[in-house]
Design an enzyme around this catalytic site. Structure first.
Site, PDB file in Angstrom:
ATOM      1  N   LYS A 100       7.040   4.285  13.852  1.00 16.55           N
ATOM      2  CA  LYS A 100       7.184   3.745  12.499  1.00 16.55           C
ATOM      3  C   LYS A 100       8.451   4.373  11.934  1.00 16.55           C
ATOM      4  O   LYS A 100       8.499   5.565  11.643  1.00 16.55           O
ATOM      5  CB  LYS A 100       5.982   4.093  11.627  1.00 16.55           C
ATOM      6  CG  LYS A 100       6.101   3.544  10.204  1.00 16.55           C
ATOM      7  CD  LYS A 100       4.810   3.780   9.419  1.00 16.55           C
ATOM      8  CE  LYS A 100       4.949   3.178   8.026  1.00 16.55           C
ATOM      9  NZ  LYS A 100       5.702   4.037   7.106  1.00 16.55           N
ATOM     10  N   ALA A 187       3.397   0.500   1.661  1.00 15.27           N
ATOM     11  CA  ALA A 187       3.728   1.295   0.472  1.00 15.27           C
ATOM     12  C   ALA A 187       3.390   0.578  -0.821  1.00 15.27           C
ATOM     13  O   ALA A 187       3.648  -0.618  -0.980  1.00 15.27           O
ATOM     14  CB  ALA A 187       5.196   1.720   0.447  1.00 15.27           C
TER      15      ALA A 187
END
Length: 259
Positions: A100, A187
Site C-alpha cells: 500500500k 481515508a
C-alpha cells in the site's frame, strides 16, 4: 459469489482494515475478526521485520498470515525513494510483495504527493510488486497509475483520520467510471453510513482504520462496518432508483371509493 478481484487474488470481503491507533493489539485482533476482513494494512514502522525478538510486542504476532493478506504500507515515506526502500525491506523480511503505497510529506494534512506516488508506482511495478497507491481523488492521476500497472487506485474520501466522509464524491464518481482496476476508498470514512455511500457509488472496497480503532467499542463497530459495506454493495448491484425533482405518489390518485 460477488468476489473482489485484485491482481491475481480473489476476496470475499470488500472491507480493508488498518491496524493503527488501537488501544491494544488484543482488541485489534478481535476487531479484525469481527470485521470479516481479509486484507489488513500494517505500517512498516510498527512491525519488527528482523528475526531478533523485540522487547516490545510485535504487531505481526497478532495477525495470522494464513487468515489475512498482510498489506504493508509505506506510511511515513516522504519521497519515492523512501517508499521503495520500505517496500524492499518488507519483501526481504518475507512479507507479501503487495504494497500500500503512501507518500505524504505534508505532516499537517497528510495529503499524498501525486508526482512521487506515480514515480514510485512505476518503479515498484517494474520490480513485480502489487501496488495499491493512496491518492487524492484525482481522475487524471488515477488513469496514469492504472496505465503504470497499479493493482488498484485508492482515492481519499477526506483527509486521513478526519472522519468527514466522502467530500470528493463527484471526482470519485469519475474515477470509478473510468477505472480498469478496483477502486478502494481510503481515508476519511468515519461512519458506517459513509462506507455504505461509497459502495453505493460503485467503489469496489473501502479501507477503515481510525473510526474503528478509536471508537468506544471497536469490535461492535467493526461488525457494523462489515454490514454497511455489504449493504452498499448489494444496493449498487441491484441498482438504485434515480432521484426525481418532483414528487411521485406511491398510491393511485383515481378510483377512490367515493367516486
Amino acid at each position: 459469489m460477488d468476489q473482489l478481484t485484485i491482481a491475481d487474488r480473489k476476496f470475499n470481503s470488500r472491507l480493508f482494515i488498518g491496524t493503527g491507533k488501537f488501544s491494544s493489539n488484543e482488541i485489534m485482533k478481535d476487531a479484525l475478526k469481527a470485521s470479516g476482513t481479509e486484507i489488513v494494512t500494517v505500517s512498516l514502522r510498527r512491525a519488527n521485520l528482523t528475526k531478533d525478538p523485540d522487547q516490545f510486542v510485535n504487531i505481526l504476532d497478532y495477525i495470522d498470515p494464513n487468515e489475512y493478506l498482510l498489506l504493508p504500507n509505506t506510511s511515513g515515506a516522504n519521497t519515492a525513494e523512501e517508499a521503495l526502500r520500505l517496500a524492499r525491506l518488507a519483501q526481504s523480511a518475507g512479507l507479501p510483495n503487495w504494497i500500500k503505497l503512501e507518500i505524504h510529506p505534508d505532516q499537517q494534512y497528510l495529503l499524498p504527493d501525486p508526482i512521487e506516488t506515480l514515480k514510485a508506482t512505476e518503479a515498484l511495478v517494474a520490480e513485480n510488486f502489487k501496488v495499491l497507491p493512496y491518492i487524492n481523488a484525482d481522475p487524471v492521476l488515477a488513469k496514469r497509475l492504472q496505465d503504470a500497472g497499479a493493482s488498484t487506485v485508492m482515492p481519499l474520501g477526506s483527509p486521513i483520520g478526519s472522519n468527514r466522509g466522502l467530500e470528493n464524491q463527484e471526482q470519485i464518481k469519475i474515477i470509478i467510471e473510468q477505472a480498469t482496476v478496483p477502486v478502494v476508498i481510503d481515508a476519511g470514512i468515519g461512519k458506517p453510513s459513509h462506507a455504505t455511500t461509497a459502495m453505493e457509488l460503485g467503489a469496489d472496497a473501502v479501507l477503515i482504520n481510525t473510526a474503528v480503532a478509536i471508537s468506544n467499542d471497536p469490535i461492535r463497530l467493526a461488525r457494523a462496518f462489515k454490514d454497511a459495506v455489504n449493504t452498499g454493495r448489494t444496493a449498487h448491484n441491484i441498482g438504485l432508483s434515480e432521484e426525481q425533482k418532483e414528487a411521485h405518489g406511491t398510491s393511485p390518485l383515481t378510483g377512490f371509493i367515493t367516486e
